[in-house]
Design an enzyme around this catalytic site. Structure first.
Site, PDB file in Angstrom:
ATOM      1  N   GLY A 115      82.625 -62.235  70.197  1.00  0.00           N
ATOM      2  CA  GLY A 115      81.955 -61.468  68.866  1.00  0.00           C
ATOM      3  C   GLY A 115      83.147 -62.523  67.860  1.00  0.00           C
ATOM      4  CD  GLU A 129      79.334 -63.054  73.983  1.00  0.00           C
ATOM      5  OE1 GLU A 129      79.981 -63.093  72.675  1.00  0.00           O
ATOM      6  OE2 GLU A 129      79.897 -64.413  74.496  1.00  0.00           O
ATOM      7  CB  ALA A 159      83.377 -57.080  70.788  1.00  0.00           C
ATOM      8  CD  GLU A 194      78.263 -63.560  68.792  1.00  0.00           C
ATOM      9  OE1 GLU A 194      77.395 -63.362  69.737  1.00  0.00           O
ATOM     10  OE2 GLU A 194      78.632 -62.171  68.986  1.00  0.00           O
TER      11      GLU A 194
END
Length: 260
Positions: A112, A135, A66, A115
């Site tokens: 992300g 993360e 992200a 994900e």
């Protein structure tokens, strides 16, 4: 429709959605997530599209995470809203999409990005791919389904280790873990994904949609996956595809499914 951060092409029933932010290694920002939602909503309505392949621009990254600069100063409530909105509008939408979604992981799939790949129905990786959820090295946890989908795919222990160490695994280890289904040379990745998509499209897309619902039901709290299977199996008997499929089988010919 044109997008700032996506390339969307449709070729013979296969739509390719390419995350196109090469200078940022295709990192997900708010605008990109919004465009992914818009693109998938449009592809869902397009009857010519049967299968979607998601990939990233270039040879380095699928999606390298992200865009941290956008949320570095968020409050607790803003962080919670960011995660909830991402789940609802993008990641859960892809996971429950009525048409097959294949992630073609062409490099780094981190945070992300991983994900997003895990939200797809299955994954193919290039030999140079690196996958991970880093993360915790930033003082946060995965917020777009990583703590839930990774254990489902690789098992609790492996997911715990990957998340706790914030480390990356290579494509072959991801294959061993069951995180990806296949590993190919980078130059063959999209061709291989399209080949699988072609095999899928020979079958009933109505039945495949029902199968996606039934498989996903096993992972929903309060939903009995066996009941969902029974329901979907029964519905199949009322479709034109079932009539065509059984007729073709009995008459020893290849079916031509109307997808109705």
């Amino acid at each position: 429709m044109s997008y700032n951060n996506l390339l969307v092409e449709n070729n013979d029933g296969i739509a390719q959605v390419t995350i196109n932010r090469p200078k940022k290694l295709n990192a997900l920002n708010r605008e990109t997530l919004g465009e992914i939602r818009q693109a998938f909503a449009k592809l869902e309505q397009d009857e010519d599209v049967k299968v979607i392949i998601v990939t990233g621009t270039g040879e380095k990254a699928f999606v390298a995470g992200a865009d941290i600069s956008e949320f570095a100063d968020y409050s607790v409530e803003e962080g919670k809203d960011l995660s909830a909105k991402g789940h609802k509008e993008v990641f859960d939408m892809i996971a429950n999409f009525k048409k097959p979604v294949i992630a073609a992981v062409n490099g780094f799939a981190l945070g992300g990005g991983l994900e997003l790949a895990m939200a797809a129905h299955f994954r193919i990786a290039s030999e140079n791919a690196k996958l991970g959820l880093p993360e915790t090295s930033l003082g946060v946890i995965p917020g777009y389904g990583g703590t839930q989908r990774l254990p489902q795919l690789v098992g609790k222990g492996r997911a715990m280790e990957m998340i706790m160490t914030a480390g990356m695994i290579d494509a072959n280890q991801a294959l061993q873990y069951g995180l990806v289904n296949h590993v190919t040379p980078l130059e063959e990745l999209l061709e291989f994904a399209e080949k699988i998509a072609g095999k899928i499209m020979k079958n009933s897309m109505v039945a495949i949609s029902q199968a996606i619902d039934a498989i996903n039901a096993n992972y929903e709290d309060g939903v009995n996956g066996f009941d969902k299977e029974i329901e979907g199996f029964g519905k199949s008997f009322g479709t034109e595809d079932f009539k065509e499929g059984t007729s073709a089988f009995l008459n020893k010919r290849k079916p031509e499914f109307p997808n109705k």
